[in-house]
Design an enzyme around this catalytic site. Structure first.
Site, short mmCIF file in Angstrom:
data_model
loop_
_atom_site.label_atom_id
_atom_site.label_comp_id
_atom_site.label_asym_id
_atom_site.label_seq_id
_atom_site.Cartn_x
_atom_site.Cartn_y
_atom_site.Cartn_z
CG HIS A 286 54.01 -3.52 26.32
ND1 HIS A 286 53.49 -3.19 27.55
CD2 HIS A 286 54.43 -4.81 26.41
CE1 HIS A 286 53.60 -4.23 28.36
NE2 HIS A 286 54.18 -5.23 27.70
N PRO A 287 50.70 -2.27 25.90
CG PRO A 287 49.10 -3.82 26.60
CD PRO A 287 50.43 -3.71 25.90
CB CYS A 288 52.88 -1.26 30.20
SG CYS A 288 54.09 -0.26 29.30
NE ARG A 289 53.08 5.23 31.58
CZ ARG A 289 52.75 5.73 32.76
NH1 ARG A 289 52.62 4.92 33.79
NH2 ARG A 289 52.55 7.02 32.91
CG HIS A 290 47.59 1.34 25.90
ND1 HIS A 290 48.74 1.97 25.49
CD2 HIS A 290 47.32 0.39 24.96
CE1 HIS A 290 49.16 1.41 24.36
NE2 HIS A 290 48.31 0.46 24.01
#
Length: 338
Positions: A286-290
């Site tokens: 999941h890219p929410c913190r990328h």
């Protein structure tokens, strides 16, 4: 961790927002750690140039997005080896990877960096002071005796002494396999004996083949993965997708894929969904913190006197993604400091 219902609602929300949100056109790489589609292509070009295991793919034409070139819809590397399950790393320190990322705790969406496994006190107790070791001057007793070679007499006792003299040299008979059927030279066997021996040997080989995987736990079972990187319009960052195979090239089940995900991230930052360009189920990180992680790494480069380059984005990105999938050995080898 979100429930299945919450995930479904979130996906529907993201898709709706993507449709009405314009594509990012102004670079915010340094300010926010995100990419425009053009910068994603630029970073992908450098990755495919330096690491030729990675290639650009077009995917299903009906799933193409207009803000990326038709022949550069996503990046892909195939047959990436995964030699171990994450649980086998229980005594191996992953500090070199964990130290790369220090993200503040923002609640459920915070990025977790795994800590080295093991008790430091136990490690200290195992240290030995070499100065406390004593060396015994006494020579150890040995079972091998050296005797003079026999003279011309043919005493039978000398035969035994000859055997002792060569005690350190292994005899071929010592390697006799108890499972070998043929005790005599096959060339002198009778026709009936040859048929019986051949049949028995074939049966034995079949049994060995059936039990090979079950009986020998030391066999290295190598999984492989196809890893792809897509551009996420909503989060404006890359998104990593995983499709795994077992040693027989059979697709891995979701629960098997989670065996190769860091324990801190499995079922939290890794979930299953349909690949946007292929239409089949993949696991994705999941890219929410990328963006937050990339902003940290970019800032660190600046603090160390290095000028961050947007075309090197994916090398930094894949470096921190290795925290999540530490046993999947994909290529991101480009020498630079962070």
């Amino acid at each position: 961790m979100l429930t299945s219902f919450q995930q479904a609602v979130h996906k529907a929300y993201v898709k709706t927002v993507e449709k009405v949100t314009p594509t990012l056109s102004t670079s915010k790489f340094l300010e926010e750690g995100v990419l425009t589609p053009e910068e994603f292509v630029q970073a992908g070009d450098l990755l495919t140039d330096k690491c030729q295991t990675w290639t650009w793919e077009s995917g299903d034409p009906s799933r193409n997005v207009s803000y990326l070139p038709k022949e550069k819809q996503f990046l892909l590397t195939r047959n990436v080896p995964c030699y171990n399950r994450v649980r086998t790393l229980e005594n191996e320190s992953k500090a070199s990877k964990a130290d790369e990322i220090q993200i503040e705790d923002d609640g459920e969406d915070s990025w977790v960096a795994p800590q080295p496994v093991g008790n430091q006190d136990d490690i200290e107790d195992e240290k030995v002071d070499i100065s406390s070791l004593k060396i015994d001057d006494k020579k150890p007793n040995t079972t091998t005796t050296t005797t003079a070679k026999p003279t011309n007499n043919n005493n039978n006792n000398n035969d035994d002494e000859d055997e002792d003299e060569d005690g350190d040299i292994p005899d071929l008979d010592d390697f006799q396999d108890d499972n070998i059927i043929e005790e005599e030279d096959p060339a002198v066997l009778s026709k009936n004996n040859k048929t019986t021996t051949t049949t028995t040997a074939n049966n034995n080989n079949n049994n060995n083949s059936e039990n090979k995987v079950e009986d020998n736990d030391n066999i290295l079972r190598t999984r492989t993965y196809d890893i792809s990187i897509t551009y996420d319009k909503y989060y404006q960052t890359p998104r990593v997708w995983l499709f795994g195979y077992d040693e027989n090239r059979k697709p891995l089940k979701p629960e098997e894929i989670f065996e190769d995900i860091s324990e801190d991230h499995a079922h939290k930052t890794v979930t299953i969904d349909s690949h946007p360009h292929l239409g089949i189920s993949f696991a994705y990180i999941h890219p929410c913190r990328h963006a937050a992680v990339m902003k940290k790494l970019v800032d660190r480069q600046s603090e160390n006197g290095k000028e961050p380059r947007v075309d090197q984005y994916l090398f930094l990105f894949l470096k921190f993604i290795s925290v999540v999938i530490p046993t999947i050995e994909y290529d991101f080898t480009l020498e630079f400091d962070t």
